[in-house]
Write a protein that holds these residues in place. Structure first.
Motif, short mmCIF file in Angstrom:
data_model
loop_
_atom_site.label_atom_id
_atom_site.label_comp_id
_atom_site.label_asym_id
_atom_site.label_seq_id
_atom_site.Cartn_x
_atom_site.Cartn_y
_atom_site.Cartn_z
N LEU A 228 0.85 -1.19 0.00
CA LEU A 228 0.00 0.00 0.00
C LEU A 228 0.88 1.25 0.00
N GLU A 229 0.24 2.40 -0.22
CA GLU A 229 0.94 3.68 -0.17
C GLU A 229 0.30 4.55 0.89
N LEU A 230 1.13 5.16 1.75
CA LEU A 230 0.64 6.08 2.78
C LEU A 230 0.80 7.50 2.28
N PHE A 231 -0.31 8.23 2.29
CA PHE A 231 -0.31 9.65 1.96
C PHE A 231 -0.74 10.43 3.19
N VAL A 232 -0.08 11.56 3.44
CA VAL A 232 -0.48 12.47 4.52
C VAL A 232 -0.54 13.88 3.94
N ASN A 233 -1.68 14.52 4.12
CA ASN A 233 -1.92 15.87 3.59
C ASN A 233 -1.64 15.96 2.09
N GLY A 234 -1.98 14.89 1.36
CA GLY A 234 -1.85 14.88 -0.08
C GLY A 234 -0.51 14.44 -0.61
N GLY A 235 0.49 14.32 0.23
CA GLY A 235 1.82 13.91 -0.23
C GLY A 235 2.13 12.48 0.17
N LYS A 236 2.78 11.76 -0.75
CA LYS A 236 3.16 10.37 -0.45
C LYS A 236 4.29 10.36 0.57
N ILE A 237 4.06 9.58 1.65
CA ILE A 237 5.05 9.46 2.73
C ILE A 237 5.90 8.21 2.55
N ALA A 238 5.25 7.07 2.23
CA ALA A 238 6.00 5.81 2.13
C ALA A 238 5.15 4.73 1.50
N ASP A 239 5.84 3.71 0.98
CA ASP A 239 5.18 2.46 0.62
C ASP A 239 5.09 1.63 1.90
N VAL A 240 3.97 0.98 2.11
CA VAL A 240 3.76 0.15 3.30
C VAL A 240 3.65 -1.29 2.81
N GLY A 241 4.69 -2.05 3.04
CA GLY A 241 4.75 -3.42 2.56
C GLY A 241 3.72 -4.33 3.21
N SER A 242 3.46 -5.42 2.53
CA SER A 242 2.54 -6.44 3.04
C SER A 242 3.06 -6.98 4.37
N LYS A 243 2.13 -7.21 5.28
CA LYS A 243 2.45 -7.78 6.61
C LYS A 243 3.45 -6.92 7.37
N LEU B 123 0.62 18.94 12.03
CA LEU B 123 -0.79 18.62 12.24
C LEU B 123 -1.66 19.78 11.79
N PRO B 124 -2.88 19.53 11.36
CA PRO B 124 -3.63 18.27 11.31
C PRO B 124 -3.14 17.40 10.16
N TRP B 125 -3.35 16.06 10.34
CA TRP B 125 -2.98 15.11 9.31
C TRP B 125 -4.23 14.54 8.67
N ALA B 126 -4.27 14.54 7.36
CA ALA B 126 -5.28 13.84 6.59
C ALA B 126 -4.55 12.64 5.98
N ALA B 127 -4.65 11.49 6.67
CA ALA B 127 -3.89 10.31 6.27
C ALA B 127 -4.75 9.37 5.44
N GLU B 128 -4.12 8.75 4.45
CA GLU B 128 -4.82 7.78 3.60
C GLU B 128 -3.89 6.61 3.29
N LEU B 129 -4.46 5.42 3.27
CA LEU B 129 -3.77 4.25 2.74
C LEU B 129 -4.42 3.90 1.42
N ARG B 130 -3.59 3.83 0.38
CA ARG B 130 -4.10 3.60 -0.98
C ARG B 130 -3.43 2.40 -1.62
N LEU B 131 -4.16 1.79 -2.54
CA LEU B 131 -3.56 0.80 -3.42
C LEU B 131 -2.68 1.53 -4.43
N PRO B 132 -1.69 0.87 -5.03
CA PRO B 132 -0.86 1.54 -6.05
C PRO B 132 -1.67 2.08 -7.23
N SER B 133 -2.86 1.53 -7.44
CA SER B 133 -3.71 2.03 -8.53
C SER B 133 -4.33 3.39 -8.20
N GLY B 134 -4.22 3.82 -6.91
CA GLY B 134 -4.77 5.10 -6.48
C GLY B 134 -6.06 4.97 -5.67
N ARG B 135 -6.64 3.77 -5.62
CA ARG B 135 -7.87 3.57 -4.84
C ARG B 135 -7.59 3.73 -3.35
N THR B 136 -8.34 4.60 -2.69
CA THR B 136 -8.19 4.82 -1.25
C THR B 136 -8.95 3.74 -0.49
#
Length: 182
Positions: free
Chosen positions: A86-101, A114-127
């Motif tokens: 997965l990909e972690l985004f905070v406030n619209g910017g990519k922070i890191a790839d988050v590996g499986s397990k 802060l404040p943080w608007a955090a999202e975990l997305r698939l590489p395809s962009g789906r949140t």
């Protein structure tokens, strides 16, 4: 030592062995002198106990302050128990790839303010998950804490986002077929 039993008694045996062989109900062994290894072990144990007591007694445990956690002490954890990267985004910017397990934790100094608007997305962009974390939203209480977090159980595994303290709750659910797709 070998025991030899004769009509006169037991020969070539220690006093304890002889008494046991002859049916004595109570045997008091002779006192042994400690070996140099035994003395060294006892001395090392004593030193460890004294150092432990001094360390605990001099500073003692310190309680964390109650109330809102300072912004500088905050963190964000992305727990990815799925079989996808997965990909972690905070406030619209990519922070890191988050590996499986994996479950990487990001400290406040490594994230935007802060404040943080955090999202975990698939590489395809789906949140898959989103979480908003505000200044003062993590609070230490006398019997625990209050902390924002969210999770989703997918057919490919559980995914969670939380601020500072992990989520409690039920075991992962089964998800729905196709929920891990693009």
């Amino acid at each position: 030592m070998k025991l030899v039993v004769t009509s006169a008694g037991v020969k070539n045996a220690t006093p304890v062995e002889a008494a046991q062989c002859l049916g004595a109900s109570r045997v008091t062994p002779t006192e042994r002198q400690p070996t140099s290894t035994g003395r060294a072990f006892r001395a090392l144990l004593l030193v460890a106990l004294v150092l432990g007591a001094v360390a605990c007694g001099s500073t003692g445990p310190t309680a964390l302050p109650l109330g809102a956690v300072r912004d500088a002490d905050m963190s964000l954890t992305a727990n990815n128990e799925s079989d996808r990267t997965l990909e972690l985004f905070v406030n619209g910017g990519k922070i890191a790839d988050v590996g499986s397990k994996s479950s990487p934790m990001f400290k406040a100094q490594d994230l935007p303010p802060l404040p943080w608007a955090a999202e975990l997305r698939l590489p395809s962009g789906r949140t898959l998950l989103s979480l908003t974390i505000l200044s003062g939203s993590v609070v230490r209480t006398a019997n625990g804490s209050q902390s924002p977090g969210t999770r989703i159980d997918l057919s490919c595994g559980r995914i969670e986002l939380w601020a500072l303290y992990p989520l409690l709750g039920p075991a992962p659910g089964p998800g729905r077929p196709g929920d891990c797709g693009p």
